[in-house]
Design an enzyme around this catalytic site. Structure first.
Site, PDB file in Angstrom:
ATOM      1  N   GLU A 174       0.828  -1.240   0.026  1.00  0.00           N
ATOM      2  CA  GLU A 174       0.139   0.000   0.071  1.00  0.00           C
ATOM      3  C   GLU A 174       1.001   1.410   0.008  1.00  0.00           C
ATOM      4  O   GLU A 174       0.707   2.331  -0.708  1.00  0.00           O
ATOM      5  CB  GLU A 174      -1.038   0.009   1.077  1.00  0.00           C
ATOM      6  CG  GLU A 174      -1.955   1.175   1.267  1.00  0.00           C
ATOM      7  CD  GLU A 174      -2.942   1.128   2.494  1.00  0.00           C
ATOM      8  OE1 GLU A 174      -3.838   1.910   2.380  1.00  0.00           O
ATOM      9  OE2 GLU A 174      -2.942  -0.044   2.936  1.00  0.00           O
ATOM     10  N   THR A 207      -1.879   3.758   8.501  1.00  0.00           N
ATOM     11  CA  THR A 207      -1.406   5.052   8.237  1.00  0.00           C
ATOM     12  C   THR A 207      -0.018   4.348   7.498  1.00  0.00           C
ATOM     13  O   THR A 207       0.571   3.384   7.860  1.00  0.00           O
ATOM     14  CB  THR A 207      -1.176   5.794   9.208  1.00  0.00           C
ATOM     15  OG1 THR A 207      -0.713   7.134   8.652  1.00  0.00           O
ATOM     16  CG2 THR A 207      -0.333   5.437  10.262  1.00  0.00           C
TER      17      THR A 207
END
EC number: 3.6.1.6
Length: 430
Positions: A174, A207
């Protein structure tokens, strides 16, 4: 004469078909994607145009990115011609107990794809879904049930469904693919520039931080799982990259409240100094509902809120050795949304924001929470968390400037474009 004219016309038609399928680069993208389509009804450069559909199944929503690419030279990345973006809320994880609704969500977005991609291109246009922290936080059986529903929706569609078209993406990928997106859009990958941009992505459940280190000590002092290599065309990149599951903005709220993983939700009330004193609400995330409130007879404000957020960050988030002032970092997703809600940037344009701006605004909001109670009761908690994450988590200095943006050159700043490039270019992460 008439039969001869007919034969001549057929001969010319066949000759046209044989010569049109190849673009100026000498590569037939139709062959690359596994099919040959009629060309006579398409533009002269149609063999150089191709499409890709990427679904971003996040914790707070499902987004579809429909990309139009133009093939460039064999040893270069394709050129992005256009992006169509659409999203629906909530995320797939909200349907953990009713997975069939998740399938309908995807079918709704597939209808958008059918209206965007030309009908002749459907059979060779890949559809891919990558799920992120929302599904990573679910029990494996519930997550798989959701993925199965998505797979059924894909299989019913007229699009090309590749192997492994529906999966949960790990956090490292990601972060890296978001970095690829930003540096592709800013031209750093195409130009093989030594200067690149770092990325900070703040989702609902996780995050990410990713950047290309300049100093050897940065990689030597980092935990082993914070360093990742990947190959793109003829270049190998060695990045500092890590994803923190449970440190997205929504998950951080739960952690600060002491609600993450808690049981007996129907009768427990979770309280925080980061919420207005008289605030009380049922709040849902990840398919669960939590009773939350301010501390009615206690203290509230920035100082106490910051102490709560420190517990979510300290000892969990690693501080890279190198975060130089000269480094450019793009921050997006909830970094952007919360900065806009706090009045730090224009919602339509974004802008440059110092870390100290988050701190200053957090103090102003938290010390006057009653003013924001109705329209944004979480604003104090969220902007204080971002301040803490940047300062005590990653170790950015107060004067560090971040570029907050939703789009670069009209394209959404997320990992989705990088993932689509990965599908076509086989970015090898190791």
């Amino acid at each position: 004469m008439a039969p001869c004219l007919v034969l001549l016309s057929l001969w010319l038609l066949v000759g046209c078909c044989l010569t049109q399928g190849t673009g100026a680069s000498g590569i037939d993208i139709a062959a690359n994607l596994g099919s040959v389509l009629p060309t006579l009804s398409r533009p002269a450069n149609a063999s150089r145009i191709f499409y890709g559909v990427m679904f971003d199944a996040g914790s707070t929503g499902t987004r579809i990115h429909i990309y139009t690419f133009i093939l460039s030279a064999p040893d270069e990345l394709p050129v992005l011609d256009n992006e169509m973006f659409h999203n629906v809320k909530p995320g797939l994880s909200a349907f953990a107990d009713t997975p069939e609704i998740a399938g309908e969500t995807v079918r709704q977005l597939l209808r958008v794809a059918k209206k965007t991609v030309p009908r002749l291109e459907w059979k060779r246009t890949p559809v891919v879904l990558r799920a992120t922290a929302g599904l990573r936080l679910l029990p494996p059986k519930k997550a798989q049930a959701l993925l199965d529903q998505v797979q059924d929706a894909f299989d019913e569609s007229p699009f090309l469904v590749p192997e492994d078209s529906v999966t949960i993406m790990n956090g490292t990928s990601e972060g890296i693919l978001a970095w690829v997106t930003v540096n592709y859009l800013t031209g750093h990958l195409q130009a093989k520039s030594k200067t690149t941009a770092g990325i900070l992505d703040l989702g609902g459940g996780s995050t990410q931080i990713t950047f290309l280190p300049k100093l050897k000590k940065t990689t030597e002092s980092a935990p082993a799982d914070h360093i990742a290599k990947f190959d793109l065309l003829t270049t190998t990149y060695k990045l500092y990259s890590h994803s923190y599951l449970g440190n997205g903005i929504k998950a951080a709220r739960l952690a600060a409240l002491g609600a993450l993983g808690a049981e007996g939700l129907e009768w427990k009330v979770f309280k925080s100094s980061c919420l207005p004193k008289k605030f009380q609400e049922d709040w849902g995330f990840g398919g669960l509902v939590y009773k939350i409130s301010g501390i009615h007879d206690g203290y509230a404000g920035y100082r106490l809120c910051y102490l709560e957020m420190e517990r979510v960050v300290k000892g969990i988030v690693h501080q890279p050795y190198e975060l130089k002032d000269s480094s450019v970092f793009y921050a997006f997703s909830y970094y952007f949304d919360i900065a806009a809600a706090a009045g730090l940037i224009d919602e339509s344009q974004g802008g440059m924001v110092k870390v100290s701006d988050f701190k200053r605004r957090a103090k102003e909001v938290c010390n006057k929470m009653a003013k924001h109670r109705v329209e944004s009761p979480f604003l104090c908690m969220d902007i204080t968390y971002i301040t803490c994450l940047l300062k005590d988590g990653f170790g950015f200095k107060d004067h560090t400037v971040l570029q907050l943006t939703k789009k670069v050159k009209t394209v959404e700043t997320s990992w989705a474009l990088g993932a689509m490039l990965d599908h076509f270019q086989s970015i090898r992460i190791h």
